[in-house]
Design an enzyme around this catalytic site. Structure first.
Site, PDB file in Angstrom:
ATOM      1  N   CYS A 108     -21.466  31.700   4.335  1.00  0.00           N
ATOM      2  CA  CYS A 108     -20.849  32.931   4.826  1.00  0.00           C
ATOM      3  C   CYS A 108     -19.333  32.815   4.852  1.00  0.00           C
ATOM      4  O   CYS A 108     -18.634  33.833   4.846  1.00  0.00           O
ATOM      5  CB  CYS A 108     -21.389  33.289   6.199  1.00  0.00           C
ATOM      6  SG  CYS A 108     -21.239  31.996   7.431  1.00  0.00           S
TER       7      CYS A 108
ATOM      8  N   GLU B 206     -24.107  37.000  13.637  1.00  0.00           N
ATOM      9  CA  GLU B 206     -23.178  36.458  12.655  1.00  0.00           C
ATOM     10  C   GLU B 206     -23.673  36.919  11.286  1.00  0.00           C
ATOM     11  O   GLU B 206     -24.767  36.562  10.857  1.00  0.00           O
ATOM     12  CB  GLU B 206     -23.120  34.937  12.731  1.00  0.00           C
ATOM     13  CG  GLU B 206     -22.417  34.407  13.963  1.00  0.00           C
ATOM     14  CD  GLU B 206     -20.977  34.857  14.088  1.00  0.00           C
ATOM     15  OE1 GLU B 206     -20.383  35.225  13.055  1.00  0.00           O
ATOM     16  OE2 GLU B 206     -20.448  34.856  15.207  1.00  0.00           O
TER      17      GLU B 206
END
Length: 481
Positions: A280, A246
Site C-alpha cells: 500500500c 487502512e
C-alpha cells in the site's frame, strides 16, 4: 492440527477445502485451507465474547509474557515461516525474512506497551476527591487482513489488541491462509488462552458478511482496498462499531531539480518494485520537472534493468510473481489502458518471455512515460510493479499533481535543499512523508494516511491505544457527598 479454522482453542476443518498454490509455479500445491461458513463465524465470535471478561482481567504482566514468548517462538521458527510466505504469497526470501523479523519486533514492542501508563490522574472536583481517566479494552475485535504482508500486518493488529486486553476474531486473506495458521499456532504455543484469538479462513463472501454483521462485534480493524473499506463503513453505519480502515494509495515521489539523480532513481525503483509493487506504500508516480525528466528516466530504466524475475527461493531472484492470476491480469489491463490513452511504455508492460516463468503470475517491471496526471493509471491504485513518470513545469505544478488524487497515504521528496524539502512536506497531502527516502515502517511509528487512504485512528505506536481502548472517567470521593 486437523484444519485451518481456530475456534475456542480447537482447530477445525470446514465444509469445503481449497488448494493453496505457489504463485511462482501454479503446478505446485503448497497446502490446503478450509473455507469457513457462517456457523464458523458465529462460533468464533461466541468464543471471543466468552473469553473477553477473563482476558481483560488478566494482569498486564501476564499478557506481556505471552507476547514475549510468542516473539521468541516466532524467531525460532523464522526460516520455516519465511519460506512459507515465499511459497504462498510469492515475495523473495530476503523480503519474507525481513517481514518475519519485523513481526518479531512488533510482538516485543506491544509486549512492552502493555506495561506502559495508560490514562491520567486529574484533580478531583471536590476537596479530597480524585479523578482517574483510564482506558479499558473494547471487547471482541474483528481483524481483516490482506495477502501482501500476511504475517506483519496481522501481527501489528493482533498484538496491539491483545496487549490492551481485547479478544480477537481474525479473518486473514483467503490467498495466504497458511501463514495465518503459522501465526495463530505461535500465539497458541506461547500460552494464549483458548478463545482469546479465533481465526476463520475463507473468502469474503463465505464468512466476511457473517463476521461483520455479528452483534458481538465491538471494533473492526481492516486493511485492504478503498472500495471494500468504504463498503464496510456503510454496512456498519449506525451500529456504534469502532472502525480503523487502512485502504489504498497512489503514492508519489516528488523529485526536485537539485536532487542527486542516480540516488533518487535507486530509491524510487526500490520503492516501486519491492514486493512486486504489492504494497500500500509502494511508489507508483514520479513527479519531476521537464528539465530533469530525461536524465531521471534513463537512471530509472537502468535500475529496472537490473531486476531479475524468478522464484522467491532462488537467491538470484530480486522480484517474484504477483499473488494471483487475477492480480496479474489487472496490472496488465491497467498498463494497456494507459498505453491506449497516450502513455508510452518505456520498459516492461508485458508478461516475461522466459519459459521458466510461464507457470507463474509474473509481470515484467514496467515504467511508463508521457502519463496524463488525470488518467486512470495516475489516479487509481494498480498494486503491481508499475511506475508512472509525470513531467511538470515547476515546483508549484509538481505539488498540484502530487495532491490531485483521492488518496493520501505515502509520499517522498528528493532534494538537497532542506528549506525546499520542508516546504514540500508542508504542502503534500499524505499521512506519511519521507525526505530522500521512500518508506519506513516500524512498530513504534504511527501508520496511517489521509483522504481515501485511511479512516479512524492510526495503527502502531502510541496511536494503537486510541483505537483498541475506550476511555472511562472515575471520580473517587472519600465519603458520600
Amino acid at each position: 492440527m486437523s484444519g485451518t479454522i481456530l475456534v475456542a482453542g480447537r482447530w477445525r476443518t470446514g465444509a469445503r477445502r481449497t488448494d493453496v498454490r505457489d504463485p511462482a509455479n501454479i503446478d505446485e500445491i503448497v497446502g490446503e485451507a478450509d473455507l469457513g461458513t457462517e456457523t464458523d463465524a458465529a462460533d468464533a465470535f461466541a468464543a471471543a465474547a466468552e473469553a473477553a471478561p477473563r482476558w481483560r482481567r488478566t494482569p498486564a504482566t501476564e499478557r506481556t509474557a505471552v507476547l514475549h514468548r510468542a516473539a521468541a517462538l516466532l524467531a525460532e521458527r523464522a526460516d520455516d515461516v519465511a519460506r512459507g510466505i515465499v511459497r504462498e504469497e510469492g515475495k523473495i526470501l530476503s523480503d519474507a525474512a525481513g517481514e518475519v523479523q519485523r513481526a518479531v519486533e512488533t510482538l516485543r514492542y506491544f509486549a512492552g506497551e502493555a506495561l506502559q501508563p495508560i490514562g491520567d490522574v486529574l484533580p478531583g472536583v471536590r476537596p479530597g476527591a480524585l479523578t482517574l481517566a483510564r482506558r479499558l479494552p473494547l471487547g471482541p475485535v474483528l481483524a481483516v487482513t490482506p495477502f501482501n504482508f500476511p504475517l506483519l500486518i496481522p501481527t501489528w493488529k493482533i498484538a496491539a489488541a491483545l496487549a490492551f486486553g481485547n479478544t480477537v476474531v481474525w479473518k486473514p486473506s483467503q490467498l495466504t491462509p497458511l501463514t495465518a495458521v503459522r501465526l495463530a499456532g505461535v500465539l497458541e504455543a506461547a500460552g494464549l488462552p483458548a478463545g482469546v484469538l479465533n481465526a476463520v479462513t475463507g473468502g469474503g463472501r463465505d464468512v466476511g458478511e457473517a463476521l461483520v454483521d455479528h452483534p458481538a462485534l465491538r471494533a473492526l480493524t481492516f486493511t485492504g482496498s478503498t472500495p471494500v473499506g468504504r463498503l464496510l463503513e456503510r454496512r456498519l453505519a449506525g451500529r456504534g462499531v469502532r472502525l480503523q480502515l487502512e485502504m489504498g494509495g497512489k503514492n508519489v515521489a516528488v523529485v526536485l531539480d537539485d536532487a542527486p539523480t542516480a540516488a533518487a532513481a535507486r530509491a524510487v525503483v526500490a520503492g516501486a518494485m519491492a514486493a512486486t509493487g504489492q504494497r500500500c506504500v509502494s511508489i507508483s508516480r514520479v513527479v519531476v520537472s521537464h528539465r530533469l525528466l530525461g536524465e531521471l528516466r534513463d537512471a530509472i530504466v537502468a535500475e529496472v534493468a537490473g531486476i531479475r524475475l524468478g522464484h522467491g527461493l532462488d537467491p538470484q531472484t530480486t522480484m517474484g510473481p504477483l499473488v494471483s492470476a487475477d492480480a496479474a491480469a489487472s496490472v496488465l489491463a491497467a498498463v494497456e489502458s494507459a498505453r491506449a490513452t497516450g502513455a508510452r511504455i518505456v520498459v516492461g508492460g508485458e508478461r516475461p518471455e522466459d519459459a521458466r516463468l510461464a507457470r507463474g503470475h509474473f509481470v515484467a517491471p514496467t515504467v511508463l512515460d508521457n502519463v496524463d496526471p488525470a488518467s486512470p493509471i495516475a489516479q487509481e491504485e494498480v498494486f503491481g510493479p508499475v511506475l508512472s513518470l509525470i513531467g511538470v513545469a515547476d515546483e508549484a505544478a509538481g505539488i498540484e499533481v502530487a495532491n490531485c488524487t483521492r488518496y493520501g497515504l505515502n509520499a517522498a521528496v528528493f532534494t538537497g535543499d532542506l528549506e525546499r524539502a520542508l516546504a514540500t512536506v508542508e504542502a503534500i497531502e499524505a499521512g506519511m512523508v519521507h525526505v530522500n527516502a521512500v518508506t519506513g515502517v516500524q512498530p513504534y511509528i504511527p501508520f496511517g494516511g489521509h483522504k481515501d487512504s485511511s479512516s479512524g485512528p492510526a495503527e502502531q505506536g502510541k496511536a494503537a491505544a486510541e483505537f483498541f481502548t475506550e476511555l472511562q472517567v472515575v471520580n473517587l470521593h472519600p465519603r458520600c457527598a
